[in-house]
Design a protein around this motif. Structure first.
Motif, PDB file in Angstrom:
ATOM      1  N   ARG A   1      -2.799   4.717 -11.824  1.00 33.78           N
ATOM      2  CA  ARG A   1      -3.593   5.455 -10.836  1.00 33.78           C
ATOM      3  C   ARG A   1      -4.531   6.433 -11.544  1.00 33.78           C
ATOM      4  NH1 ARG A   1      -1.625   7.740  -4.984  1.00 33.78           N
ATOM      5  NH2 ARG A   1      -3.746   7.853  -4.147  1.00 33.78           N
TER       6      ARG A   1
ATOM      7  N   ASN B   1      -7.229   8.151  -9.900  1.00 29.63           N
ATOM      8  CA  ASN B   1      -7.513   9.280  -9.004  1.00 29.63           C
ATOM      9  C   ASN B   1      -7.010   8.901  -7.614  1.00 29.63           C
ATOM     10  OD1 ASN B   1      -9.603   7.666  -7.780  1.00 29.63           O
ATOM     11  ND2 ASN B   1     -10.985   8.289  -9.440  1.00 29.63           N
ATOM     12  N   GLU B   2      -7.429   9.614  -6.598  1.00 29.31           N
ATOM     13  CA  GLU B   2      -6.932   9.364  -5.239  1.00 29.31           C
ATOM     14  C   GLU B   2      -7.210   7.946  -4.740  1.00 29.31           C
ATOM     15  OE1 GLU B   2      -5.031  11.081  -3.305  1.00 29.31           O
ATOM     16  OE2 GLU B   2      -4.883  12.840  -4.598  1.00 29.31           O
ATOM     17  N   THR B   3      -8.304   7.347  -5.182  1.00 26.18           N
ATOM     18  CA  THR B   3      -8.709   6.054  -4.625  1.00 26.18           C
ATOM     19  C   THR B   3      -8.811   4.925  -5.647  1.00 26.18           C
ATOM     20  OG1 THR B   3     -11.045   6.656  -4.903  1.00 26.18           O
ATOM     21  CG2 THR B   3     -10.016   7.158  -2.771  1.00 26.18           C
ATOM     22  N   GLN B   4      -8.767   5.230  -6.946  1.00 22.05           N
ATOM     23  CA  GLN B   4      -9.008   4.200  -7.958  1.00 22.05           C
ATOM     24  C   GLN B   4      -7.761   3.917  -8.800  1.00 22.05           C
ATOM     25  OE1 GLN B   4     -12.507   6.074  -9.825  1.00 22.05           O
ATOM     26  NE2 GLN B   4     -13.699   4.322  -9.113  1.00 22.05           N
TER      27      GLN B   4
ATOM     28  N   GLU C   1       0.811  -1.224   0.000  1.00 19.69           N
ATOM     29  CA  GLU C   1       0.000   0.000   0.000  1.00 19.69           C
ATOM     30  C   GLU C   1       0.845   1.276   0.000  1.00 19.69           C
ATOM     31  OE1 GLU C   1      -3.103   0.080   2.878  1.00 19.69           O
ATOM     32  OE2 GLU C   1      -4.014  -1.792   2.164  1.00 19.69           O
TER      33      GLU C   1
ATOM     34  N   ALA D   1       0.379   4.507  -2.572  1.00 15.76           N
ATOM     35  CA  ALA D   1       0.162   5.868  -2.075  1.00 15.76           C
ATOM     36  C   ALA D   1       1.185   6.847  -2.628  1.00 15.76           C
ATOM     37  CB  ALA D   1       0.218   5.872  -0.549  1.00 15.76           C
TER      38      ALA D   1
END
Length: 216
Positions: free
Chosen positions: A192, A194-197, A164, A168
């Motif tokens: 990546r 966006n921030e979460t996907q 992880e 990040a």
């Protein structure tokens, strides 16, 4: 050990082999053609350096076969000036190829023996430009958060999961290439969104030494 016209000819032959195996990125092929792989091997293996094979480099590690280096590098889609995090410096050959592609490379190695050897070797190679930005001895699972975010991240050892912290540390739009699995690995690309996907792609089976955690 020097780089000779004979070595250059052998590199040209190797590039032909890689093209036949499906490597099409001109930036990758030019880097393979430029970097003297025999300088990253023990002298006993130097005569075989331009065969498309992996070889031991000490500390139970290997230098990846040129096709694997080229395949991972091609997946990264490196552009000049891209900030690249490499997990597993190893012999430094992949590091050198990324530098030759114009990347600004930050690299982490967990084996002290290899770290010292590569830290000594890479700065001496005038052919590598730009030079690696930062070579670190540490736990690759943690990445280098102080230098994040990165345009791309390459992991050169087999991992059971995608760490992880590495996800990040990837820029939005960035690419993470990692071999996932135990005995046999699936080359996996994360993009990546966006921030979460993250978008996931899988690209065939490979064999790597394992990415080990908390060894320092």
């Amino acid at each position: 050990m020097k780089d000779t016209a004979k070595h250059e000819g052998l590199r040209n032959q190797l590039v032909t082999v890689l093209k036949e195996k499906g490597i099409t990125d001109k930036n990758v092929l030019e880097a393979i053609k430029k970097i003297p792989r025999h300088l990253f091997l023990d002298s006993s293996f130097a005569d075989y350096a331009y065969q498309d094979k992996a070889f031991p480099i000490g500390a139970e590690q290997t230098i990846s076969q040129p096709y694997t280096v080229a395949f991972q590098s091609q997946l990264l889609e490196v552009k000049k000036g891209h900030k690249v995090l490499e997990i597993g410096t190893g012999s430094g050959y992949q590091t050198a190829v990324l530098c030759a592609m114009g990347a600004i490379v930050y690299s982490v190695e967990r084996q002290k023996e290899l770290f010292k050897k590569t830290l000594n070797l890479l700065p001496k190679l005038d052919i590598i430009n730009p030079k690696p930005k930062y070579l670190s001895f540490g736990d690759g699972y943690k990445g280098l958060p102080n230098f994040a975010p990165f345009d791309s991240i390459i992991v050169t050892a087999g991992a059971p999961i995608i760490p992880e912290p590495l996800m990040a540390q990837l820029k939005i739009g960035g690419r993470l290439v990692i071999p996932l699995g135990e005995e046999v690995q699936i080359m996996t690309l994360l993009i990546r969104k966006n921030e979460t996907q993250f978008e996931k792609h899988e690209s065939g089976e490979f064999r790597f030494v394992p990415l080990l955690e908390d060894k320092n």
